[in-house]
Design an enzyme around this catalytic site. Structure first.
Site, PDB file in Angstrom:
ATOM      1  N   GLY A   1      -8.243   8.102  10.354  1.00 34.82           N
ATOM      2  CA  GLY A   1      -8.532   8.063  11.788  1.00 34.82           C
ATOM      3  C   GLY A   1      -9.582   9.055  12.249  1.00 34.82           C
TER       4      GLY A   1
ATOM      5  CE  LYS B   1      -2.871   2.764   3.072  1.00 38.54           C
ATOM      6  NZ  LYS B   1      -3.760   2.817   4.249  1.00 38.54           N
TER       7      LYS B   1
ATOM      8  CB  THR C   1      -9.232   4.517  13.223  1.00 34.77           C
ATOM      9  OG1 THR C   1      -7.912   4.813  12.779  1.00 34.77           O
ATOM     10  CG2 THR C   1      -9.537   5.302  14.488  1.00 34.77           C
TER      11      THR C   1
ATOM     12  CB  ALA D   1      -8.463   6.905   5.153  1.00 30.33           C
TER      13      ALA D   1
END
Lengths: 257, 65
Positions: free
Chosen positions: A159, A98, A208, A185
């Site tokens: 996050g 990634k 997260t 994300a």
């Protein structure tokens, strides 16, 4: 459901990719992986901090059932990303990577230009490259040209748990780009993941929201179900939205003529 | 001098990567060792000499998204 996702020659049944950062304990990770159903798992490469007694995360990932996807976090330009990817592969982590090139410490937004350069180099070296990117059509097209195996636009900052703030831009990528679009994300709730999948994302990457939940294995399962629900909804074809009501029952009753 | 994870250290003259790691109580395979940008596999630690001016990185895979 026979609806595999093929990336880099590998056939995946699960469309939930899992990040392994921020978990309260590494010992929890096998259970989280199991309940998420994830087959692609991200990890990060760091200098050892000899005072922190850091554990090798690979001790907690069953590589028979998961593809490892090291990220290039910490890279500020293409050259650094390439260096990290090469080290990870030489150290036996496989050829998936990634790409993550970030110069912005506040929002952690990716640098698309450097990401494209790193993708071109690493794809040329036989890596299966999944670049984390800001959802921009020209950049996504350049990533396709550079040899990416998928593109991974952010839903919102890393996050942040803010969900699919970039929805309209991601929708354009899904429409226009032939490669799988994986929303990476910012997805903070299973409903965010379902929303991404409903509009045709090929997969989502979540870290997260699972790692910092009160019950990470439970949240992993919730995301897994949401991703499946969203995918089924996409395949079933969502009906159009209307401004006015459309009766579901016959209005021709029998009480009046 | 050599550089280990960004910090200067006295050159451990005559030591292999394996001997250096053993001195630091690091077992083969526990961490990833990179000498001057090249990964040294655990089976090669014993045979790889450390030279004056070398840059050694001792890395680990951690959780990440």
């Amino acid at each position: 459901m026979n609806d595999p996702l093929v990336i880099g020659g590998r056939t995946l049944e699960s469309r939930l990719f899992l990040g392994t950062g921020k978990f309260p304990a590494n010992a929890m990770i096998p259970e989280v992986i199991r309940r998420s159903g994830a087959q692609v798992v991200t990890v990060a490469l760091r200098r050892v901090d000899f005072e922190a007694q850091e554990e090798n995360i690979l001790n907690y990932i069953d590589r028979k059932n998961c593809i490892l996807m090291p990220n290039t976090s910490g890279a500020r330009n293409a050259a650094e990303a390439v260096k990290i990817a090469r080290i990870a592969r030489a150290a036996g982590c496989g050829n998936w990577v990634k790409i993550e090139v970030i110069n912005d410490n506040r929002y952690l937004l990716p640098d698309n230009y450097e990401t494209i350069k790193a993708t071109e180099i690493l794809a040329g070296e036989g890596f299966v490259v999944l670049p984390y990117m800001s959802p921009d059509l020209a950049a996504a097209r350049a990533l396709v040209e550079a040899g990416a195996a998928a593109v991974m636009p952010l839903g919102s900052p890393i996050g942040s748990n803010r969900g699919l703030k970039m929805k309209e831009m991601i929708r354009i990528l899904i429409e226009e780009i032939e490669l799988p679009v994986i929303v990476d994300a910012g997805l903070g709730r299973p409903s965010h993941a379902a929303e991404a999948m409903e509009m045709g994302a090929a997969a989502v990457l979540v870290n997260t929201a699972i790692a910092t939940a009160e019950d990470p294995p439970g949240m992993a399962e919730a995301f897994s179900l949401a991703v499946r629900a969203g995918r089924l909804s996409y395949l079933a074809g969502s009906p159009e939205v209307s401004r006015y009501a459309r009766a579901s029952s016959p209005l021709t009753g029998f009480l009046r003529d | 001098m050599i550089t280990v994870n960004g910090k200067k250290e006295p050159f451990p003259e005559g030591m292999s990567v394996g001997e250096y790691m053993s001195r630091r109580n690091i077992n083969p395979g526990e961490y990833i060792v990179v000498l001057n940008d090249e990964v040294i596999k655990p089976e090669d630690w014993a045979e790889t000499p450390i030279r004056d001016g070398d840059e050694l990185q001792i890395l680990v895979m951690l959780g990440g998204g």
